[in-house]
Design an enzyme around this catalytic site. Structure first.
Site, short mmCIF file in Angstrom:
data_model
loop_
_atom_site.label_atom_id
_atom_site.label_comp_id
_atom_site.label_asym_id
_atom_site.label_seq_id
_atom_site.Cartn_x
_atom_site.Cartn_y
_atom_site.Cartn_z
N PHE A 94 -22.77 -17.29 -7.52
CA PHE A 94 -21.71 -17.87 -6.68
C PHE A 94 -21.58 -17.02 -5.42
O PHE A 94 -21.73 -15.80 -5.46
CB PHE A 94 -20.38 -17.89 -7.43
CG PHE A 94 -20.27 -18.97 -8.47
CD1 PHE A 94 -19.68 -20.19 -8.17
CD2 PHE A 94 -20.77 -18.76 -9.75
CE1 PHE A 94 -19.58 -21.18 -9.14
CE2 PHE A 94 -20.68 -19.76 -10.72
CZ PHE A 94 -20.09 -20.97 -10.42
N SER A 139 -31.29 -7.07 -11.37
CA SER A 139 -30.69 -6.70 -10.08
C SER A 139 -30.01 -5.35 -10.19
O SER A 139 -29.46 -5.00 -11.24
CB SER A 139 -29.66 -7.75 -9.67
OG SER A 139 -28.92 -7.31 -8.55
N ALA A 192 -19.29 -11.65 -12.23
CA ALA A 192 -20.05 -12.41 -13.23
C ALA A 192 -21.55 -12.21 -13.04
O ALA A 192 -22.30 -12.04 -14.01
CB ALA A 192 -19.69 -13.90 -13.13
N TYR A 193 -22.01 -12.22 -11.79
CA TYR A 193 -23.43 -12.02 -11.52
C TYR A 193 -23.87 -10.64 -12.01
O TYR A 193 -24.90 -10.49 -12.68
CB TYR A 193 -23.70 -12.16 -10.01
CG TYR A 193 -25.15 -11.99 -9.65
CD1 TYR A 193 -26.06 -13.03 -9.83
CD2 TYR A 193 -25.63 -10.80 -9.12
CE1 TYR A 193 -27.40 -12.88 -9.50
CE2 TYR A 193 -26.96 -10.64 -8.78
CZ TYR A 193 -27.84 -11.68 -8.98
OH TYR A 193 -29.18 -11.52 -8.66
N LYS A 197 -26.60 -9.68 -15.09
CA LYS A 197 -27.81 -8.87 -14.89
C LYS A 197 -27.77 -7.59 -15.71
O LYS A 197 -28.82 -7.08 -16.12
CB LYS A 197 -27.98 -8.57 -13.39
CG LYS A 197 -28.26 -9.82 -12.55
CD LYS A 197 -29.54 -10.56 -12.98
CE LYS A 197 -29.98 -11.60 -11.96
NZ LYS A 197 -31.26 -12.24 -12.30
#
Length: 276
Positions: A94, A139, A192-193, A197
């Site tokens: 997002f 990431s 959240a990302y 990861k």
């Protein structure tokens, strides 16, 4: 006639994935498959690479659709006797300015970046050939998110004995607590990302450990990596790296020479193993 070697790159109709396919087409001695959930965008990307004089192939693959994943596995098993290189690149994020509620962002992001990639690994790892290479595109945001977790969560995510089941439970807990609005007080950062990861890097460590235990003779190397901050639709136009520069570390791991024993189960950035 010997079956040619074969490489598969998920989510590769644009961005880093497309750059990885381009680089593999120039360096990998075998067939290289560009995979995309959208047939139109995927075939267009293949045609563009062919116009550059390269010879990629296309396979439809939506990692969030278990049937699509199984169909792809069966295709590579039947036509190539398995897979030599798998690069799990498909992911979503997002935008910072997105006003979607955080609980929804957590559920949607982890569905693709962690749960679907985990299913992809579990379906495809059994058909990775001896000497194969698996690269999970993670990431540095995962490492940053880890550093912002509570000490208890950090200890589990760094543990050498965390199981896949425990990791899945922690990822499910993050989604649930994000939806309930209590994730911060339960020790999670509001990314959240990043957490998706973190989970992917830890999953890579677990799967690498399992490969050593269950297939010690096969010398399959599996790693997670950070491509860096790359100018893509996901990361935006201000990033310092081009997609081709972002492809360098994933391709390096995909092409680790025969007989190499490391890195394995590591988090790699700029072609160097990073502390976890």
């Amino acid at each position: 006639m010997a079956t040619p070697k074969v490489a598969l790159v998920t989510g590769s109709n644009k961005g880093i994935g497309l750059a990885v396919v381009r680089s593999l087409c120039k360096q990998f001695t075998g067939d290289v498959y560009l995979a995309s959930r959208d047939v139109g965008r995927g075939t267009a990307a293949v045609e563009n690479l062919k116009a550059e004089g390269l010879k990629p192939l296309f396979h439809q693959l939506d990692i969030t659709d278990p049937e699509s994943v199984r169909t792809a596995r069966d295709y590579f098993q039947e036509n190539y006797g398995g897979l030599d290189v798998l690069i799990n690149n498909a992911a979503i994020a997002f935008k910072m300015a997105d006003t979607t509620p955080f609980g929804v962002q957590a559920e949607v992001t982890l569905k693709t970046n962690f749960f679907a990639t985990r299913n992809m690994c579990n379906v495809f790892l059994p058909i990775i050939k001896a000497g194969g290479r698996v690269v999970n595109v993670s990431s540095g945001m995962g490492a940053m998110a880890l550093s912002r977790c509570s000490p208890e969560l950090q200890a589990r995510f760094r543990s050498a004995d965390i199981t896949e089941e425990e990791l899945v439970g922690l990822m499910e807990r993050f989604v649930k607590e994000a939806q309930e609005g209590v994730h911060s007080e339960r020790g999670w950062p509001s990314t959240a990302y990043g957490i998706s990861k973190t989970g992917l890097t830890v999953l890579s460590r677990i799967h690498a450990r399992r490969l050593r235990q269950e297939r010690p003779q096969d010398n399959v190397l599996l790693n997670a990596c950070c491509p860096g901050w790359v100018r893509t639709d996901m990361a935006g136009p201000d990033a310092p790296k081009s997609p081709d520069e972002g492809a360098v570390t994933p391709v390096y791991l995909a092409l680790l020479p025969p007989g190499a024993e490391e890195p394995h189960g590591q988090f790699v950035s700029e072609k160097k193993v990073q502390p976890w």
